[in-house]
Design an enzyme around this catalytic site. Structure first.
Site, PDB file in Angstrom:
ATOM      1  N   ASP A 101      -4.658   2.377  -4.760  1.00  0.00           N
ATOM      2  CA  ASP A 101      -3.236   2.532  -4.423  1.00  0.00           C
ATOM      3  C   ASP A 101      -2.738   1.367  -3.570  1.00  0.00           C
ATOM      4  O   ASP A 101      -1.732   1.501  -2.879  1.00  0.00           O
ATOM      5  CB  ASP A 101      -2.987   3.860  -3.699  1.00  0.00           C
ATOM      6  CG  ASP A 101      -3.763   3.967  -2.394  1.00  0.00           C
ATOM      7  OD1 ASP A 101      -4.647   3.128  -2.163  1.00  0.00           O
ATOM      8  OD2 ASP A 101      -3.493   4.900  -1.609  1.00  0.00           O
ATOM      9  N   ASP A 120       0.828  -1.206   0.000  1.00  0.00           N
ATOM     10  CA  ASP A 120       0.000   0.000   0.000  1.00  0.00           C
ATOM     11  C   ASP A 120       0.860   1.253   0.000  1.00  0.00           C
ATOM     12  O   ASP A 120       1.898   1.323   0.670  1.00  0.00           O
ATOM     13  CB  ASP A 120      -0.906   0.033   1.237  1.00  0.00           C
ATOM     14  CG  ASP A 120      -1.854  -1.159   1.285  1.00  0.00           C
ATOM     15  OD1 ASP A 120      -2.014  -1.824   0.240  1.00  0.00           O
ATOM     16  OD2 ASP A 120      -2.431  -1.417   2.354  1.00  0.00           O
ATOM     17  N   LYS A 128      -6.322  12.369  11.124  1.00  0.00           N
ATOM     18  CA  LYS A 128      -6.033  11.470  10.001  1.00  0.00           C
ATOM     19  C   LYS A 128      -6.968  11.673   8.808  1.00  0.00           C
ATOM     20  O   LYS A 128      -6.517  11.850   7.676  1.00  0.00           O
ATOM     21  CB  LYS A 128      -6.099  10.011  10.464  1.00  0.00           C
ATOM     22  CG  LYS A 128      -5.856   9.020   9.312  1.00  0.00           C
ATOM     23  CD  LYS A 128      -5.883   7.573   9.765  1.00  0.00           C
ATOM     24  CE  LYS A 128      -5.686   6.652   8.557  1.00  0.00           C
ATOM     25  NZ  LYS A 128      -5.694   5.226   8.940  1.00  0.00           N
TER      26      LYS A 128
END
Length: 1401
Positions: free
Chosen positions: A1245, A1003, A1072
């Site tokens: 991704d 990742d 985040k």
């Protein structure tokens, strides 16, 4: 102010009327002059017809001017009081001068050199080809240049001629027959369509070869109607519809496609002779001047073959190249007829297409060597029709399926026996044939082979042959899956219905399938009756009988859907309708139901897909024949997908009406058995209630129609047991997908899909089609084909554990519980205060919302698990397509590896690879990652797993143990799947020898920020997202949280009370989501909501009123810290947003004379590094109301070009551009890994491959990222924008006291005096367009005239107006579109990514 506006309006109208009167007086004077010239010339008379026509034209123009003057809206033109006064004075002065001229004696006038006509005169004796307005302008310019180049006057007043032309120009309004709203009986064969109505215009940019027709919607509807009428055999009506298409086409050459469509169906009738076919084509060529193409000739040749005609004579007139093109249409000619043609000695190998050379060679070989074996691969039983031998076993032989395809499959499977004659292989080869009898999802037998378990027992050589056999074996099953899924579902329902009848009747709580079959049986007679009425209507049989007015009204409505409802068998339509409604339950924000509009359109679309599948199967039928003697030939034909036409989609009007015609009768017959108690006697009574009912409810302040499902059915859909009610379309494939080789050719065999998934955007499809036709999408195809060719299977071990916990009905990890009736708290006493009652209402609503959410989640998980159960032991594939940014998604929507943790844990690679030392290490790292230990160095992750190996083994051996180790993972289900894998590996004495099938993920670190850091060259930002080598992985979220904490500490020390309350609450989790989404354009309001949610646990209820203040305060600091860290990235983000803003406010230069308002029609469009055109689809939506039998529904019309949504275009472009970068990187990596033979998959991704291949994949991930960012992508983007939007204009507002404003006003006054009417925006653009044409001339004198010509736009070029633009306040101006300078790049060198261990990890 209102009175002043009225005065201005009256003055403007007066001015225009006076101008019109002046024109009338001038025309009268000209007529008097013409009469005098007649007397002078004597016998020289103009034709009387031309005189009459001139008089009519004069009167029409006069009426137009008066009408326009009266109706012209006020306030839409750039006028002020000074301009009006000047215009009125000028008109009075001009009128006085004209009156003086009229009073002067009439005399013969000779034209002078400086009074040339605006356009060259046309010789009426010679017919003129139709030319466009642009061509006329070009011809006029050439004439002017010729005069000046041949010694004409150097002071030729070009501007005066342009203004005279502008003065007389009229705007021709396009007209439309509005066929898209009409039924087949309302279509007229001949309809006068003007050239301007047919003229194709650019979607967004004249630079791109992508245009749209104003009549596209009408053409599309007629094409689909033609399809429907032909399929139902209504050839007379179909001919009328086909003929109506021709006048609508901007490119008449494309009409041959409609002719071919008609010819193919009509000529297939036995009653139609060859001579009639040839006569038909002669008539078409004479009437429409069309050119016959290869497909036309193939259809005619097919008719010759069917009629046993002299096909040799017909073929003799074609060259070898033409014959190759004709023979390539295998779906029309068929293998059998082609084989017969190939027997003709006059046909040479030079006439044969490459993919048919093997067939040609075989045909010729049989002729020349009848006693010779053709090929070693070909067995004798292909010659004499014998059954392929099967391998003996101690069981009765199965009755074989009578199909040539199964012969090929058996023949291939026999190769396994040659490799190793084990008892296991013998048994399996015999039992495998039974599976061809059953549908993969809806079989009624409990027997099912586990191909994966058998596959793992074979040697590598045997596995290769077994995979080849599966390709052939599964072709027939794939066809079942795509086109017979509805039939199989019905048989499953019937089986359960009959079993339940034997046990004493229906019980909906125990047998939903049986209930569905009851609905099917009750619905079928109604649909059959409706289909029969549609057929009568199409064949005119229903018109012969006298009917009532009410029946006539019903028939008029029926005409809308009759040509489509007869295309699919009623039995299939019943099943599809039921399955669609079951699938749509609890969607669109409707708990226990669905939106009516969505249901109607979904059912209509499903019927269309079924029809398309039938059509593809029909066209493919001729490709398969006993002439295909070898496996190679058979597979070659399988890979040839029939051409799909994307111009005949059913309109939403048709979809809605078809859906209503099917859903309405289902609502009337679908019942649910219920049991209740008589309130008087207390006795138990039984009855039935409606399964669906139509009603309305308010959602987000809007009243919408909904279909509610009965509570018992709703409960059953989220129950413990699997229901076998899966919609059969768009499931995982059993064979490798058709390779993408066109914008609409790839993926499924018999279910149509486009390469780009789009919603209501014909513009995107037009750009994709243009790019595909120009061969620009090769790299996109390559990447998608790699993703689609990766074979998968379902992880049975994990599935069994999920099933166990699912069937308990209790909540477990991410598995939602069964919710039948939510539990409510006791209500407050009747004397409770309003605040208490309000709080109780809120609590009940919250409980209801949570229960509905859990029920919806359970239905969704149930659907996915049902599909997984059907594919246990199978080899499956996922065809992929992309969104408009290039992001790839599996086309199968409900079950794929892009799902949640539960879904992802269910996937294994079909093919395995030995772990080796590297693979075993990466398998352990993968377990640590999904467990949540992904911030440690790689060695630390390996150590974590090795320290917990005993926990790993126990998790695999007893996954049901309470509080098992695996359940504490961040992604527990994926962790469990790795535990199973490691447990099996360590059963071997050397675990590195284990053949692993589990995908290992790599990742990116906040991948959007990685791309932004590379674009902006931010060194510190690049470090925090692991673009720079480091000893351990960097965590950008932790870093930002520390920056925010530092800022709050400073502010708290300075006495800020808000900072004091927040400073000890800043964690990685709080920031985040905002950091992650900031790069993708999250708004301040959205970010505030994110942070508010994270702050809620830190505050009591009493403090929550001030929570929004805290969230806003903190959001400001988080944004500031992100901008500080990624300064270069944010400058680029700003540049992208500003560029998008200018594009969305731009105007194309084109003929706009007289237009008062100018629309902003240009989308933001860019091209990725692999050639994909990305078109932002954000436009103002234009809705349309469709009346159906059930309710009126509002739909979006995607064919109409509307103004772009400037706000969305600007806000969405930065995140969309970055998404296009990560999509490009993924597809480049997929191609590179595929070229190296790696199995490859991705979730945006997150890149997946075998554990043993992770290091190879990691190398390619880095190489492709460097390759992508080695170029200055922002500079390239700016250059592309400057090319695509060259010569565009932009509307800006400047302070009213700026000097440019006065200059523009003066020029407007000057022009108004000369054209004697108000000046519109369209006029200003037209004049600027003419100036630029002069500047583009090759004649220096003409260029000089262009330089001296001033327009309201040219005078702005000497000022830097972007720096003083004032939003939407100030004086509006049109200025040339320019793009801002790109921000400078930082010092980061992207090459360092190659050495970054944690870039992807």
């Amino acid at each position: 102010m209102k009175i002043e506006n009225q005065v201005e309006s009256l003055e403007t109208q007066l001015s225009s009327i006076e101008g019109a009167n002046l024109n009338l007086e001038t025309m009268k004077a000209m007529k008097q002059g013409a009469a005098a010239m007649k007397q002078i010339h004597g016998e020289y008379n103009v034709d009387k017809v031309e005189d009459t026509m001139d008089d009519i034209r004069e009167q029409v123009e006069l009426a137009d001017e008066i009408s326009e003057a009266i109706s012209r809206p006020v306030g839409s033109e750039y006028v002020d009081e000074d301009e009006l006064d000047a215009e009125l004075a000028a008109l009075q002065e001009e009128e006085a001068e004209k009156e003086e001229q009229v009073k002067a004696p009439t005399q013969k006038v000779t034209p002078s050199a400086d009074k040339l006509p605006t356009f060259p005169t046309v010789n009426k004796a010679q017919p003129q080809a139709a030319i466009t307005e642009d061509d006329e302008d070009e011809e006029a310019l050439k004439a002017l240049q010729a005069e000046m180049g041949e010694g004409g006057r150097q002071d030729f007043p070009i501007l005066n001629n342009i203004l005279e032309d502008l003065k007389s120009k009229r705007v021709e309004t396009p007209s439309s027959p509005n066929y898209y709203q009409k039924t087949f009986s309302e279509i007229k064969e001949n309809h006068d369509i003007s050239d301007i109505s047919r003229k194709e215009t650019p979607w967004s940019s004249g630079y791109d070869p992508v245009t749209r027709s104003p009549l596209a919607k009408d053409v599309s509807h007629l094409q689909s109607l033609l399809d429907g009428l032909l399929s139902s055999g209504s050839f007379e009506r179909a001919f009328r519809v086909m003929s109506s298409i021709y006048p609508l086409l901007g490119n008449p050459e494309s009409f041959i496609e409609s002719v071919n469509r008609y010819l193919e169906q009509w000529s297939a009738q036995e009653s139609v002779s060859i001579s009639e076919v040839e006569s038909f084509l002669r008539d078409m060529q004479r009437k429409y001047t069309i050119q016959l193409n290869d497909r036309t000739h193939a259809i005619v040749l097919s008719k010759y073959m069917a009629a046993n005609g002299p096909y040799q004579t017909y073929l003799s007139k074609f060259s070898n190249q033409q014959k190759r093109n004709i023979f390539s249409h295998v779906e029309i000619l068929g293998i059998d007829d082609l084989s017969k043609i190939f027997e003709d000695p006059t046909i040479t190998e030079q006439s044969i297409p490459l993919d048919l050379k093997d067939t040609f060679a075989e045909v010729r070989n049989v002729i020349t060597n009848p006693n010779t074996s053709i090929k070693a691969e070909r067995a004798q039983y292909f010659e004499n029709g014998e059954q392929v031998p099967i391998i003996e076993k101690d069981a009765d032989r199965l009755m074989p399926v009578d199909s040539f395809g199964l012969k090929v499959i058996r023949h291939t499977l026999l190769g396994l026996k040659e490799e190793g004659d084990s008892e296991e292989i013998n048994k399996f080869l015999t039992s495998i044939e039974s599976d061809i009898q059953f549908h993969v999802l809806h079989n009624t037998s409990e027997i099912k082979n586990d191909y994966f378990q058998f596959f793992k027992t074979l040697s590598p050589q045997q596995q290769e042959k077994f995979n080849e056999a599966l390709d052939l074996f599964n072709e027939g099953r794939q066809r079942q899956l795509e086109i017979r899924g509805a039939d199989a579902a019905r048989e499953k329902w019937k089986h359960e219905y009959e079993e339940m009848q034997k046990r004493g009747g229906l019980n909906v709580s125990k047998g939903l399938n049986a209930q569905l079959y009851q609905w099917y049986m009750d619905l079928l007679p109604l649909i059959q009756e409706e289909v029969n009425k549609c057929k009568e209507l199409l064949t005119n049989e229903g018109i012969k009988v006298k009917i009532s007015q009410e029946e006539k009204k019903i028939n008029r409505e029926r005409e809308h859907y009759a040509p489509y409802l007869v295309l699919v068998p009623p039995e299939k339509m019943c099943v599809i309708t039921i399955l669609e409604l079951v699938k749509l339950n609890s969607t669109g924000g409707i708990v226990g139901g669905m939106r009516t509009a969505r249901a109607l359109l979904s059912v209509g679309r499903a019927i269309e897909l079924e029809y398309r599948s039938q059509s593809l199967v029909q066209s493919d039928r001729k490709k398969f024949s006993k002439k295909l003697k070898t496996t190679k030939q058979w597979k070659a034909m399988l890979s040839k997908s029939s051409q799909i036409d994307d111009d005949n989609e059913w309109s939403k009007n048709v979809l809605g009406k078809v859906g209503a015609a099917l859903i309405r009768p289902l609502i009337s017959v679908a019942k649910v058995p219920v049991i209740g108690k008589n309130p008087t006697t207390g006795e138990e009574v039984t009855g039935v209630q409606a399964a669906f009912h139509h009603t309305y409810q308010f959602l987000n302040g809007q009243k919408i129609g909904i279909l509610k499902i009965h509570k018992k059915i709703n409960d059953q859909l989220g129950s413990n047991n699997f229901q076998n009610s899966v919609q059969p379309q768009l499931l995982p494939m059993l064979v490798p997908p058709v390779k993408w080789e066109s914008h609409n050719k790839g993926g499924y065999y018999y279910s149509r899909t486009n390469i780009v998934r789009m919603k209501d955007s014909n513009e995107i499809m037009a750009y994709m089609k243009a790019a595909a036709n120009r061969g620009l999408l090769t790299e996109v195809y390559d990447g998608l084909n790699i993703l689609g060719e990766t074979p998968w299977t379902v992880n049975r071990n994990v599935f069994d554990v999920i099933s166990h916990f699912w069937n308990t009905g209790n909540e477990f990890l991410s598995i939602p519980p069964v919710i039948v009736d939510p539990e409510y708290p006791p209500p407050p006493p009747s004397n409770a205060g309003p605040k208490v009652k309000l709080e109780y209402e809120r609590l009940v609503k919250s409980i209801l919302h949570d229960a509905a959410s859990l029920k919806s989640q359970r239905c969704d998980v149930n659907y996915r698990l049902e599909i997984a159960r059907g594919f246990l032991g199978e080899r499956i594939f996922f065809p992929h397509n992309i969104d408009f940014r290039g992001r790839a998604y599996p086309i199968s929507p409900h079950f794929n590896h892009l799902g949640s943790d539960v879904t992802r844990s269910l996937f294994l690679f079909w093919n395995g690879k030995e772990l080796g030392e590297s693979g075993l290490k990466w398998l352990k790292i993968h377990l640590a990652n999904v467990y949540g230990v992904d911030k440690a160095p790689l060695e630390g992750r390996v150590k974590f797993v090795e320290d917990n190996l005993q926990n790993v083994f126990e998790s695999a051996q007893d996954p049901y143990k309470p509080n098992a180790w695996w359940t504490k993972a961040e992604k527990p289900w994926q962790a469990l799947s790795v535990c199973f894998e490691l447990n099996e590996a360590y059963k071997l004495s050397d675990p590195t020898k284990y053949i692993s099938h589990i995908p290992v993920h790599q990742d990116g670190t906040c991948n959007g920020l990685q791309h932004y850091a590379a674009l902006g060259g931010d060194i510190e930002g690049a470090k925090q997202v692991n673009l720079v080598p480091a000893d351990r992985p960097q965590d950008v979220y932790t870093y930002v949280s520390k920056l925010v904490q530092k800022k709050l500490d400073e502010e708290a020390e300075a006495g800020d009370e808000t900072a004091m309350k927040l400073k000890d609450k800043i964690t990685r989790k709080v920031v985040k989501q905002t950091v992650m989404t900031n790069v993708y354009g999250v708004t301040f309001i959205g970010a505030t909501a994110q942070i508010q949610k994270q702050l809620e646990p830190y505050f009591n209820k009493e403090d929550r009123e001030s929570l929004i203040h805290f969230a806003r305060y903190l959001t400001t600091r988080v944004f500031s810290c992100i901008r500080e860290l990624f300064s270069g990235a944010h400058l680029i983000q700003d540049w992208l947003g500003e560029s998008a803003k200018r594009i969305s406010k731009s105007v194309r230069i084109e003929e706009r004379v007289g237009e008062v308002n100018v629309s902003h029609l240009s989308s933001v469009i860019w091209t990725t590094a692999i050639g994909l055109p990305c078109v932002q689809p954000y436009r103002s939506l234009k809705s349309e109301i469709i009346k159906t039998k059930l309710q009126d529904i509002s739909i979006i019309d995607p064919s109409t070009i509307t103004q772009v949504d400037a706000r969305k275009q600007q806000q969405a472009f930065p995140p969309n551009f970055v998404h296009s970068l990560d999509a490009t990187h993924m597809l480049m990596t997929a191609k590179a890994c595929g070229d190296l033979g790696l199995a490859f998959a991705s979730v945006h991704d997150s890149f997946w491959t075998h554990a043993a291949d992770v290091e190879i994949m990691n190398s390619q991930i880095r190489d492709q990222f460097i390759k992508l960012h080695s170029n200055n992508l922002i500079q390239q983007l700016k250059e592309e924008f400057e090319t695509r939007y060259k010569d565009y204009l932009q509307v800006i507002h400047v302070p009213i006291d700026h000097p440019v404003v006065q200059e523009v006003k003066e020029i407007r006054k000057s022009i108004v005096k000369k054209i004697k009417r108000g000046l519109t925006l369209g006029d200003e653009i037209h004049l600027e367009n003419q100036r630029r044409k002069l500047l583009a001339s090759k004649n220096p004198q003409v260029v000089e005239e262009g330089k001296n010509m001033e327009t309201t736009i040219s005078v702005t070029e000497k000022y830097d107006l972007y720096s003083i633009a004032s939003g939407s306040v100030g004086y509006p101006l049109l200025i040339p579109l320019k793009f801002p300078d790109i921000p400078p790049r930082g010092e980061f060198n992207v090459e360092t990514v190659k050495d970054s261990l944690y870039f992807f990890s």
